[in-house]
Design a protein around this motif. Structure first.
Motif, short mmCIF file in Angstrom:
data_model
loop_
_atom_site.label_atom_id
_atom_site.label_comp_id
_atom_site.label_asym_id
_atom_site.label_seq_id
_atom_site.Cartn_x
_atom_site.Cartn_y
_atom_site.Cartn_z
N SER A 1 0.33 -1.19 -0.36
CA SER A 1 -0.12 -0.45 0.33
C SER A 1 0.98 1.32 0.15
O SER A 1 2.12 1.76 0.93
CB SER A 1 -1.17 -0.01 1.99
N ILE A 2 0.48 2.17 -1.06
CA ILE A 2 1.26 3.56 -0.82
C ILE A 2 0.40 4.56 -1.40
O ILE A 2 -0.97 4.44 -2.11
CB ILE A 2 2.04 3.41 -2.20
N ARG A 3 1.24 5.74 -1.28
CA ARG A 3 0.16 6.80 -1.17
C ARG A 3 0.82 7.35 -2.81
O ARG A 3 1.54 7.12 -3.70
CB ARG A 3 0.26 7.60 -0.73
N LEU A 4 -0.14 8.22 -3.66
CA LEU A 4 0.15 9.12 -4.56
C LEU A 4 1.60 9.34 -5.04
O LEU A 4 1.85 10.28 -4.00
CB LEU A 4 -0.69 10.09 -5.11
N GLY A 5 2.47 8.88 -5.98
CA GLY A 5 4.13 9.39 -6.25
C GLY A 5 5.12 8.70 -5.32
O GLY A 5 5.93 8.86 -5.19
N GLU A 6 4.26 7.28 -3.95
CA GLU A 6 5.39 6.72 -3.59
C GLU A 6 6.07 5.59 -3.97
O GLU A 6 5.59 4.92 -4.98
CB GLU A 6 4.89 6.40 -1.34
N GLN A 7 6.92 5.41 -3.56
CA GLN A 7 7.44 4.45 -4.49
C GLN A 7 7.48 3.53 -3.57
O GLN A 7 7.17 2.62 -2.14
CB GLN A 7 8.74 4.78 -4.35
N VAL A 8 7.82 1.84 -4.35
CA VAL A 8 7.45 0.56 -3.39
C VAL A 8 8.63 -0.17 -4.67
O VAL A 8 8.83 -0.09 -5.50
CB VAL A 8 5.80 -0.05 -3.67
N GLN A 9 8.99 -1.48 -3.65
CA GLN A 9 10.62 -1.82 -4.28
C GLN A 9 10.20 -3.06 -4.36
O GLN A 9 9.20 -4.31 -3.47
CB GLN A 9 11.54 -1.92 -3.15
N LEU A 10 10.24 -3.40 -5.44
CA LEU A 10 10.16 -5.09 -6.04
C LEU A 10 11.16 -5.56 -6.37
O LEU A 10 12.36 -5.59 -6.58
CB LEU A 10 9.14 -4.65 -7.70
N ARG A 11 11.44 -7.07 -5.51
CA ARG A 11 12.59 -8.06 -5.22
C ARG A 11 11.87 -8.51 -5.92
O ARG A 11 11.13 -10.39 -5.77
CB ARG A 11 12.79 -8.18 -3.85
N LEU A 12 13.08 -9.19 -7.99
CA LEU A 12 13.18 -10.27 -7.77
C LEU A 12 14.39 -11.37 -7.72
O LEU A 12 15.38 -10.93 -7.48
CB LEU A 12 13.18 -9.98 -9.33
N SER A 13 13.86 -12.28 -7.07
CA SER A 13 15.28 -13.41 -7.10
C SER A 13 15.02 -14.46 -7.36
O SER A 13 14.01 -15.03 -8.18
CB SER A 13 15.40 -13.54 -5.58
#
Length: 329
Positions: free
Chosen positions: A40-52
């Motif tokens: 869950s983020i607000r508009l313009g915030e960032q989320v980290q997608l981790r691929l492994s």
């Protein structure tokens, strides 16, 4: 025959199993994952997608999914290079991709495909599960009154914010002052004034007599002008060479004033004869003969030659001797 067919099939199954064993091993033991640090983020915030992904068997490689800069409702902010970490005896490959979104709603990150490559060919694929991210708007309390817009805030002036400009300006000013002082005080080059060679009076007189002779004045009938110029040349020579005011004196006065000048007085009779003929031609309209014209010119040249300085006479005589010694060509 039936036994032979069964044996061939067993051998074929054995070979296929040997060839496909690495792929089956990776499919059974390998694992790929896609995780996010927040759902869950607000508009313009960032989320980290981790691929492994688990390191594939030796001789094989794994290709991570190529995520475009913009997909669905998400935009890629940055990507990290692939990294390797160890978990016990297993090595994991990983990559972090930072995403953001400016559309509110519940959006999914679709399943991502990892490809297994063997000898340059894709031999297998593995997929992650889908992920869901809630993008929320900023909540606004509509019950409260609007706050006024805040004015501009002034920041205290600091010298260190502009020290480079001050240094450049001061350096330029010092260089300019230094150049001004240098060019103002440096010694000026004195240009030597060319000294015109001083022509001795006797040379001037001889040149003027030669020019008068070349103009053939008396041959053209202008007898008065011929004798006027002839006597003026001699009188100007006497003034310059012996400081006698000859141009302002009559013939008799001039003959009286040359007595103290020994070298000139030696030519007294010749000068008297010349000035007498000239006075008669100028004032009594006497018409001397051509021989007398030539004689007057010759007498004037002889007087100048006789009265020039002794050193010049010696040089002239020496030059004459050298000319005589030179063989005729």
């Amino acid at each position: 025959m039936a036994k032979l067919i069964i044996v061939k099939r067993l051998i074929l199954f054995f070979l296929l199993g040997f060839i496909l064993a690495p792929f089956a091993s990776f499919a059974q033991q390998g694992e790929v994952k896609a995780t996010v640090d927040t759902e869950s983020i607000r508009l313009g915030e960032q989320v980290q997608l981790r691929l492994s992904a688990t390191m594939p068997p030796q001789g094989m490689d794994i290709l991570f999914p190529q995520i475009p800069d913009s997909f669905g409702h998400f935009e890629v902010v940055r990507r990290s290079p692939l990294d390797t970490t160890a978990q016990g005896n297993t090595k994991l490959l990983g990559q972090t991709i930072v995403l953001t979104s400016f559309d509110s709603g519940r959006w999914d990150i679709p399943a991502l495909r990892f490809d297994i490559v063997n000898n340059g060919n894709i031999t297998d694929s593995a997929f992650t599960g889908p992920l869901f991210i809630d993008v929320n708007t900023v909540s606004v309390d509509t019950t409260k009154a609007f706050k006024p817009i805040k004015g501009l805030r002034t920041v205290a002036w600091s010298f260190w914010d502009y020290w480079l400009y001050f240094a450049i300006g001061i350096s330029a000013a010092l260089i300019g002052i230094g150049l001004f002082v240098y060019f103002r005080n440096r010694p000026k080059k004195v240009v030597p004034v060319p000294v015109a060679p001083v022509v001795p009076p006797y040379e001037i007189a001889l040149q003027q007599l030669q020019q008068l002779k070349a103009e053939k004045v008396w041959q053209q009938g202008d007898i008065k002008q011929y004798y006027t110029r002839l006597t003026d040349i001699l009188r100007a020579y006497f003034e310059q060479q012996f400081n006698i005011p000859a141009l302002e004196q009559t013939t008799e006065e001039l003959l009286q004033h040359i007595k103290p000048v020994t070298i000139l007085n030696q030519q007294r009779d010749k000068l008297r004869n010349l000035l007498s003929v000239a006075d008669l031609a100028k004032f009594a309209k006497l018409m001397p003969s051509p021989e007398e014209h030539e004689s007057a010119m010759q007498q004037a040249q002889e007087i100048v030659e006789w009265t020039k300085p002794a050193a010049e006479k010696a040089a002239t005589a020496e030059n004459g001797k050298e000319e005589i010694k030179q063989p005729a060509k």
